[in-house]
Motif scaffolding. Sequence first.
Motif, PDB file in Angstrom:
ATOM      1  N   MET A   1     -60.158 -85.652-101.954  1.00 48.01           N
ATOM      2  CA  MET A   1     -59.113 -85.545-100.982  1.00 48.01           C
ATOM      3  C   MET A   1     -57.778 -84.735-101.807  1.00 48.01           C
ATOM      4  N   ASP A   2     -57.679 -83.692-101.624  1.00 48.14           N
ATOM      5  CA  ASP A   2     -56.516 -83.157-102.425  1.00 48.14           C
ATOM      6  C   ASP A   2     -55.158 -82.923-101.729  1.00 48.14           C
ATOM      7  N   LEU A   3     -54.212 -83.216-102.222  1.00 48.59           N
ATOM      8  CA  LEU A   3     -53.088 -82.975-101.568  1.00 48.59           C
ATOM      9  C   LEU A   3     -51.891 -82.303-102.503  1.00 48.59           C
ATOM     10  N   ARG A   4     -50.935 -81.633-101.964  1.00 53.14           N
ATOM     11  CA  ARG A   4     -50.048 -81.062-102.810  1.00 53.14           C
ATOM     12  C   ARG A   4     -48.701 -81.483-102.253  1.00 53.14           C
ATOM     13  N   TYR A   5     -47.786 -82.212-103.126  1.00 51.64           N
ATOM     14  CA  TYR A   5     -46.447 -82.698-102.761  1.00 51.64           C
ATOM     15  C   TYR A   5     -45.537 -81.585-102.916  1.00 51.64           C
ATOM     16  N   PRO A   6     -44.327 -82.076-102.524  1.00 48.43           N
ATOM     17  CA  PRO A   6     -43.232 -80.953-102.726  1.00 48.43           C
ATOM     18  C   PRO A   6     -42.857 -80.493-104.102  1.00 48.43           C
ATOM     19  N   ASN A   7     -42.969 -81.423-105.013  1.00 50.45           N
ATOM     20  CA  ASN A   7     -42.777 -80.618-106.386  1.00 50.45           C
ATOM     21  C   ASN A   7     -43.718 -79.970-106.977  1.00 50.45           C
ATOM     22  N   GLY A   8     -44.858 -79.722-105.992  1.00 52.02           N
ATOM     23  CA  GLY A   8     -45.824 -78.549-106.507  1.00 52.02           C
ATOM     24  C   GLY A   8     -47.233 -79.315-107.130  1.00 52.02           C
ATOM     25  N   LYS A   9     -47.035 -80.632-107.499  1.00 58.28           N
ATOM     26  CA  LYS A   9     -48.034 -81.221-108.225  1.00 58.28           C
ATOM     27  C   LYS A   9     -49.132 -81.315-107.091  1.00 58.28           C
ATOM     28  N   GLN A  10     -50.741 -81.290-107.853  1.00 57.27           N
ATOM     29  CA  GLN A  10     -51.811 -81.718-106.889  1.00 57.27           C
ATOM     30  C   GLN A  10     -52.320 -82.964-107.200  1.00 57.27           C
ATOM     31  N   TYR A  11     -52.616 -83.640-106.406  1.00 58.20           N
ATOM     32  CA  TYR A  11     -53.323 -84.961-106.575  1.00 58.20           C
ATOM     33  C   TYR A  11     -54.689 -85.056-105.978  1.00 58.20           C
ATOM     34  N   THR A  12     -55.514 -85.796-106.169  1.00 62.85           N
ATOM     35  CA  THR A  12     -56.740 -86.258-105.626  1.00 62.85           C
ATOM     36  C   THR A  12     -56.876 -87.656-105.874  1.00 62.85           C
ATOM     37  N   MET A  13     -57.546 -88.213-104.507  1.00 66.98           N
ATOM     38  CA  MET A  13     -57.547 -89.544-104.408  1.00 66.98           C
ATOM     39  C   MET A  13     -58.812 -90.053-105.131  1.00 66.98           C
ATOM     40  N   ASN A  14     -58.402 -91.290-105.911  1.00 66.26           N
ATOM     41  CA  ASN A  14     -59.525 -91.826-106.305  1.00 66.26           C
ATOM     42  C   ASN A  14     -59.469 -93.567-106.058  1.00 66.26           C
ATOM     43  N   LYS A  15     -60.431 -94.324-106.816  1.00 63.25           N
ATOM     44  CA  LYS A  15     -60.333 -95.696-106.551  1.00 63.25           C
ATOM     45  C   LYS A  15     -59.039 -96.448-106.821  1.00 63.25           C
ATOM     46  N   THR A  16     -58.607 -95.830-108.094  1.00 56.82           N
ATOM     47  CA  THR A  16     -57.561 -96.566-108.391  1.00 56.82           C
ATOM     48  C   THR A  16     -56.141 -96.068-108.015  1.00 56.82           C
ATOM     49  N   GLY A  17     -56.088 -95.055-106.871  1.00 61.37           N
ATOM     50  CA  GLY A  17     -54.626 -94.451-106.514  1.00 61.37           C
ATOM     51  C   GLY A  17     -54.694 -93.156-106.442  1.00 61.37           C
ATOM     52  N   ILE A  18     -53.762 -92.300-107.270  1.00 60.15           N
ATOM     53  CA  ILE A  18     -53.929 -91.132-107.378  1.00 60.15           C
ATOM     54  C   ILE A  18     -54.006 -90.642-108.690  1.00 60.15           C
TER      55      ILE A  18
ATOM     56  N   ILE B  64     -51.620 -96.693-103.715  1.00 62.13           N
ATOM     57  CA  ILE B  64     -51.597 -95.706-102.583  1.00 62.13           C
ATOM     58  C   ILE B  64     -53.004 -95.788-102.162  1.00 62.13           C
ATOM     59  N   VAL B  65     -53.162 -96.067-100.655  1.00 60.15           N
ATOM     60  CA  VAL B  65     -54.704 -95.948-100.247  1.00 60.15           C
ATOM     61  C   VAL B  65     -54.957 -94.651 -99.317  1.00 60.15           C
ATOM     62  N   HIS B  66     -53.694 -94.456 -98.455  1.00 56.42           N
ATOM     63  CA  HIS B  66     -53.887 -93.277 -97.756  1.00 56.42           C
ATOM     64  C   HIS B  66     -52.817 -92.277 -97.740  1.00 56.42           C
ATOM     65  N   VAL B  67     -53.077 -91.026 -97.647  1.00 58.27           N
ATOM     66  CA  VAL B  67     -51.939 -90.113 -97.565  1.00 58.27           C
ATOM     67  C   VAL B  67     -52.353 -89.134 -96.668  1.00 58.27           C
ATOM     68  N   ASP B  68     -51.426 -88.786 -95.705  1.00 61.47           N
ATOM     69  CA  ASP B  68     -51.449 -87.859 -94.623  1.00 61.47           C
ATOM     70  C   ASP B  68     -50.622 -86.491 -95.149  1.00 61.47           C
ATOM     71  N   ARG B  72     -48.896 -78.256 -96.621  1.00 63.33           N
ATOM     72  CA  ARG B  72     -48.987 -78.161 -98.245  1.00 63.33           C
ATOM     73  C   ARG B  72     -47.386 -78.802 -98.753  1.00 63.33           C
ATOM     74  N   SER B  73     -46.700 -78.979 -97.864  1.00 69.75           N
ATOM     75  CA  SER B  73     -45.264 -79.153 -98.382  1.00 69.75           C
ATOM     76  C   SER B  73     -44.938 -80.709 -98.082  1.00 69.75           C
ATOM     77  N   THR B  74     -45.651 -81.300 -97.124  1.00 70.38           N
ATOM     78  CA  THR B  74     -45.212 -82.601 -96.802  1.00 70.38           C
ATOM     79  C   THR B  74     -46.384 -83.535 -96.735  1.00 70.38           C
ATOM     80  N   ALA B  75     -46.385 -84.501 -97.631  1.00 65.82           N
ATOM     81  CA  ALA B  75     -47.311 -85.416 -97.907  1.00 65.82           C
ATOM     82  C   ALA B  75     -46.952 -86.788 -97.608  1.00 65.82           C
ATOM     83  N   VAL B  76     -47.282 -87.512 -96.488  1.00 62.08           N
ATOM     84  CA  VAL B  76     -46.784 -88.779 -96.144  1.00 62.08           C
ATOM     85  C   VAL B  76     -47.583 -90.130 -96.530  1.00 62.08           C
ATOM     86  N   ILE B  77     -47.286 -90.858 -97.292  1.00 64.82           N
ATOM     87  CA  ILE B  77     -47.906 -92.114 -97.465  1.00 64.82           C
ATOM     88  C   ILE B  77     -47.961 -92.952 -96.457  1.00 64.82           C
ATOM     89  N   LYS B  78     -49.390 -93.220 -95.812  1.00 63.88           N
ATOM     90  CA  LYS B  78     -49.523 -93.948 -94.639  1.00 63.88           C
ATOM     91  C   LYS B  78     -50.050 -95.334 -94.913  1.00 63.88           C
TER      92      LYS B  78
END
Lengths: 202, 202
Positions: A1-18, B64-68, B72-78
């Motif tokens: 699962m990839d996400l991009r948050y406001p500062n433009g960083k990209q994250y991917t979820m793994n077992k230890t968090g992000i 962090i377990v779940h992120v919604d 692209r600009s709004t990531a909410v940790i759920k």
Amino acid sequence: MDLRYPNGKQYTMNKTGINKSIASKSISYSNRGMTLEDDLNVTNQYYLLNEIAVIHKKPTPVQIVHVDYKSRSTAVIKEAYFKQPSTTDYNGVYQGRYIDFEAKETNNTTSFPLQNFHEHQIEHMKKVVAHNGISFVILRFAKTEEVFLLPSSDLFIFWDRMLNGGRKSIKKEEIEEVGHPISLGLHPRIDYIQTVKKIFTI
Amino acid sequence: MDLRYPNGKQYTMNKTGINKSIASKSISYSNRGMTLEDDLNVTNQYYLLNEIAVIHKKPTPVQIVHVDYKSRSTAVIKEAYFKQPSTTDYNGVYQGRYIDFEAKETNNTTSFPLQNFHEHQIEHMKKVVAHNGISFVILRFAKTEEVFLLPSSDLFIFWDRMLNGGRKSIKKEEIEEVGHPISLGLHPRIDYIQTVKKIFTI
């Protein structure tokens, strides 16, 4: 699962968090699908156990808005947001001296984009240097698995060049010229303290 | 809103996220309803602006377990959980030296409970001392607004006494004897660097 948050960083979820995501990474002996962050965590763990240095990664800064607590022992954060970090990610102590660094990787092969750093991180590094701390960045070219230590004082030159209208990245040749290659090992994986010992006055 | 999470810490929600709660705190000139954490943040900001030291509080560690992410600009940790911190809360650099401390307060008036610290924090402090870092705790008696700096090397003695079956707190007289009082001011509010300069070899 990839996400991009406001500062433009990209994250991917793994077992230890992000973790920072790496697209199409090659798997090899020295780096079996691990991110730079994973490698540095293992390295810092090695330094800790072998009493070489005490360096930790700071937690990801999160703005907590809503917490659900059904019982006294289980608090669940139900709404929170990523915050822009105000400092670098790693810091700690080596022989009494303050060590502070940021680690970034790129999939580019010929240059390292300066957008990997944020203005306030550069400001933080300048403060660390002004207070006689040991400040640097660890840069990794993911495709070739080359890792360099670049003192912050050198990074500032490239940063200022960009602010003055110059290129928005550091050429790989420039990194090879002023940076210091860190050869990859198993224990520790990225032995940056060896490089610190060589190039900084402890 | 108060909550207690697995490591036994108590938190209360405020506009900036979460802060340690203080029950029935007196309001005075030196501390108008601010927590020790607020006071230290203001102090560290003062040190930063006046180029005295670069000290930051680490972010609260969160799993962090779940992120919604709707866009692209709004990531909410759920879904996320509080993690036990593996280090102390504050660190940074003063004149090249590594500084590391934890800050705690109590509503007790005659002693400071050692349960305010966790085993792994004490272990971390021992490592910092072993690597020649400057390590201490800032202790605040909330009711009387007295603040003390206690070097970690002294804290270890009381900690070991507890492990050997002794009392689970430090008597206030003991803190007055081996600790160093920090007088409260406005700028900076808790000038602990003055005390550090006096008692540690920089």
